[in-house]
Design an enzyme around this catalytic site. Sequence first.
Site, PDB file in Angstrom:
ATOM      1  N   ASP A   1      -1.513   0.038   3.875  1.00 55.66           N
ATOM      2  CA  ASP A   1      -0.836  -0.453   5.080  1.00 55.66           C
ATOM      3  C   ASP A   1      -1.094   0.477   6.273  1.00 55.66           C
ATOM      4  O   ASP A   1      -1.261   1.685   6.095  1.00 55.66           O
ATOM      5  CB  ASP A   1       0.669  -0.552   4.794  1.00 55.66           C
ATOM      6  CG  ASP A   1       1.383  -1.446   5.799  1.00 55.66           C
ATOM      7  OD1 ASP A   1       0.694  -2.141   6.577  1.00 55.66           O
ATOM      8  OD2 ASP A   1       2.623  -1.455   5.803  1.00 55.66           O
TER       9      ASP A   1
ATOM     10  N   GLY B   1      -3.456  -2.005  11.320  1.00 56.19           N
ATOM     11  CA  GLY B   1      -3.202  -2.548  12.654  1.00 56.19           C
ATOM     12  C   GLY B   1      -2.708  -1.459  13.602  1.00 56.19           C
ATOM     13  O   GLY B   1      -3.180  -1.347  14.742  1.00 56.19           O
ATOM     14  N   ARG B   2      -1.767  -0.633  13.128  1.00 61.75           N
ATOM     15  CA  ARG B   2      -1.216   0.432  13.982  1.00 61.75           C
ATOM     16  C   ARG B   2      -2.274   1.486  14.305  1.00 61.75           C
ATOM     17  O   ARG B   2      -2.319   2.039  15.399  1.00 61.75           O
ATOM     18  CB  ARG B   2       0.002   1.066  13.301  1.00 61.75           C
ATOM     19  CG  ARG B   2       1.273   0.263  13.530  1.00 61.75           C
ATOM     20  CD  ARG B   2       2.358   0.657  12.585  1.00 61.75           C
ATOM     21  NE  ARG B   2       2.112   0.144  11.241  1.00 61.75           N
ATOM     22  CZ  ARG B   2       2.714   0.599  10.154  1.00 61.75           C
ATOM     23  NH1 ARG B   2       3.569   1.592  10.246  1.00 61.75           N
ATOM     24  NH2 ARG B   2       2.444   0.062   8.981  1.00 61.75           N
ATOM     25  N   TRP B   3      -3.139   1.759  13.329  1.00 62.77           N
ATOM     26  CA  TRP B   3      -4.226   2.720  13.567  1.00 62.77           C
ATOM     27  C   TRP B   3      -5.085   2.234  14.733  1.00 62.77           C
ATOM     28  O   TRP B   3      -5.453   3.014  15.625  1.00 62.77           O
ATOM     29  CB  TRP B   3      -5.076   2.860  12.301  1.00 62.77           C
ATOM     30  CG  TRP B   3      -6.191   3.841  12.424  1.00 62.77           C
ATOM     31  CD1 TRP B   3      -6.156   5.170  12.121  1.00 62.77           C
ATOM     32  CD2 TRP B   3      -7.528   3.573  12.894  1.00 62.77           C
ATOM     33  NE1 TRP B   3      -7.373   5.752  12.378  1.00 62.77           N
ATOM     34  CE2 TRP B   3      -8.237   4.789  12.848  1.00 62.77           C
ATOM     35  CE3 TRP B   3      -8.183   2.431  13.336  1.00 62.77           C
ATOM     36  CZ2 TRP B   3      -9.567   4.894  13.235  1.00 62.77           C
ATOM     37  CZ3 TRP B   3      -9.516   2.526  13.732  1.00 62.77           C
ATOM     38  CH2 TRP B   3     -10.188   3.753  13.678  1.00 62.77           C
TER      39      TRP B   3
ATOM     40  N   HIS C   1      -8.870  -2.728  10.195  1.00 59.51           N
ATOM     41  CA  HIS C   1      -9.250  -3.207   8.860  1.00 59.51           C
ATOM     42  C   HIS C   1     -10.659  -2.709   8.493  1.00 59.51           C
ATOM     43  O   HIS C   1     -10.921  -2.342   7.350  1.00 59.51           O
ATOM     44  CB  HIS C   1      -9.195  -4.742   8.811  1.00 59.51           C
ATOM     45  CG  HIS C   1      -7.821  -5.300   9.037  1.00 59.51           C
ATOM     46  ND1 HIS C   1      -6.715  -4.831   8.364  1.00 59.51           N
ATOM     47  CD2 HIS C   1      -7.356  -6.285   9.851  1.00 59.51           C
ATOM     48  CE1 HIS C   1      -5.633  -5.513   8.755  1.00 59.51           C
ATOM     49  NE2 HIS C   1      -5.997  -6.391   9.662  1.00 59.51           N
TER      50      HIS C   1
ATOM     51  N   ARG D   1      -0.678 -14.666   9.195  1.00 57.14           N
ATOM     52  CA  ARG D   1      -1.173 -13.888  10.349  1.00 57.14           C
ATOM     53  C   ARG D   1      -1.972 -14.793  11.292  1.00 57.14           C
ATOM     54  O   ARG D   1      -2.424 -15.855  10.888  1.00 57.14           O
ATOM     55  CB  ARG D   1      -2.052 -12.734   9.843  1.00 57.14           C
ATOM     56  CG  ARG D   1      -1.227 -11.752   9.059  1.00 57.14           C
ATOM     57  CD  ARG D   1      -1.973 -10.485   8.745  1.00 57.14           C
ATOM     58  NE  ARG D   1      -1.053  -9.552   8.114  1.00 57.14           N
ATOM     59  CZ  ARG D   1      -1.129  -8.238   8.209  1.00 57.14           C
ATOM     60  NH1 ARG D   1      -2.113  -7.681   8.865  1.00 57.14           N
ATOM     61  NH2 ARG D   1      -0.242  -7.469   7.613  1.00 57.14           N
TER      62      ARG D   1
ATOM     63  N   LEU E   1     -14.892   3.495 -13.340  1.00 58.22           N
ATOM     64  CA  LEU E   1     -13.607   3.143 -12.710  1.00 58.22           C
ATOM     65  C   LEU E   1     -13.554   1.624 -12.579  1.00 58.22           C
ATOM     66  O   LEU E   1     -14.539   1.001 -12.208  1.00 58.22           O
ATOM     67  CB  LEU E   1     -13.528   3.765 -11.305  1.00 58.22           C
ATOM     68  CG  LEU E   1     -12.312   3.345 -10.486  1.00 58.22           C
ATOM     69  CD1 LEU E   1     -11.168   4.345 -10.656  1.00 58.22           C
ATOM     70  CD2 LEU E   1     -12.643   3.229  -9.007  1.00 58.22           C
TER      71      LEU E   1
ATOM     72  N   SER F   1       6.580  -5.391  -1.154  1.00 59.18           N
ATOM     73  CA  SER F   1       5.887  -6.527  -0.533  1.00 59.18           C
ATOM     74  C   SER F   1       5.193  -7.435  -1.545  1.00 59.18           C
ATOM     75  O   SER F   1       4.044  -7.833  -1.337  1.00 59.18           O
ATOM     76  CB  SER F   1       4.886  -6.047   0.528  1.00 59.18           C
ATOM     77  OG  SER F   1       5.560  -5.409   1.583  1.00 59.18           O
TER      78      SER F   1
END
Length: 244
Positions: free
Chosen positions: A18, A21-23, A35, A69, A129, A190
Amino acid sequence: MSSDQAALVPRHVAIVMDGNGRWAKKRFLPRFFGHKQGVDALVKVVQACIDRNIDYLTVFAFSSENWKRPSDEVSGLMGLVLAAVSRYLARMGAMGVRIRIVGDRDAVSPKLRNAWNEAEAATAHNTKLTLSVAFNYGGRWDIVQACKSAMQAGVSPEALTESKLSEFMAMSYAPDPDLFIRTGGEVRISNFLLWQVAYTEFVFSDCLWPEFGEAQLDAAIEAFRERDRRFGGVKSTPPTAVAA
Ligand code: FPP
């Protein structure tokens, strides 16, 4: 810290990535750039997990609710994932990563579905992995689809146990997560792996996902090591002498 604790590495790490968007907003950029940077952060974290002998990494890339969104952000994310598959598939293969997609594939475009199928097939033999990408995924969706699949397979109510239902969950191939990390400062699940996190340790980080790297992963592992996991039992302590 004892050497036993130092050696304790979570086998399965799950991450809610998460804060993209703020970044971007902090840099006066459109959310899409957050993103895009998030994909680069993910590639670095995959390598960091391999370096730390973590066997399973599961990331929440697109939730069942993310369709709400704005349409340009949704189509941007779809395009970004398609581009990421073609850009990074060979590299992931060379790193020994097995890719699995978990979620409802019916609603995604045939092009993306084919890309997922190709990524899974091309990396199926890898063992370093397992990277599970939760896409169009929701924990409640997973529980409902598992119940439906169990019914379709003819499992009777009497035969339905927790371990039987687990066989039908989307991530039946993996152990439950040991460590759940959420970046971006929010403190909630979430609708991520609801069934699988019954005894998972949670670490919430204020770091925005594009800035998450080795140092933040190590801090989360360190916090995990300090937890006292009892799985509903009690800590085994040596019996104390009772005076006669
Ligand atoms: C949450 O940040 C992030 C997402 C909904 C998308 C995460 C997806 C990626 C990093 C791409 C993954 C790609 C592949 C190939 C697996 P947000 O948009 O909610 O950020 P905000 O809370 O700051 O608005």
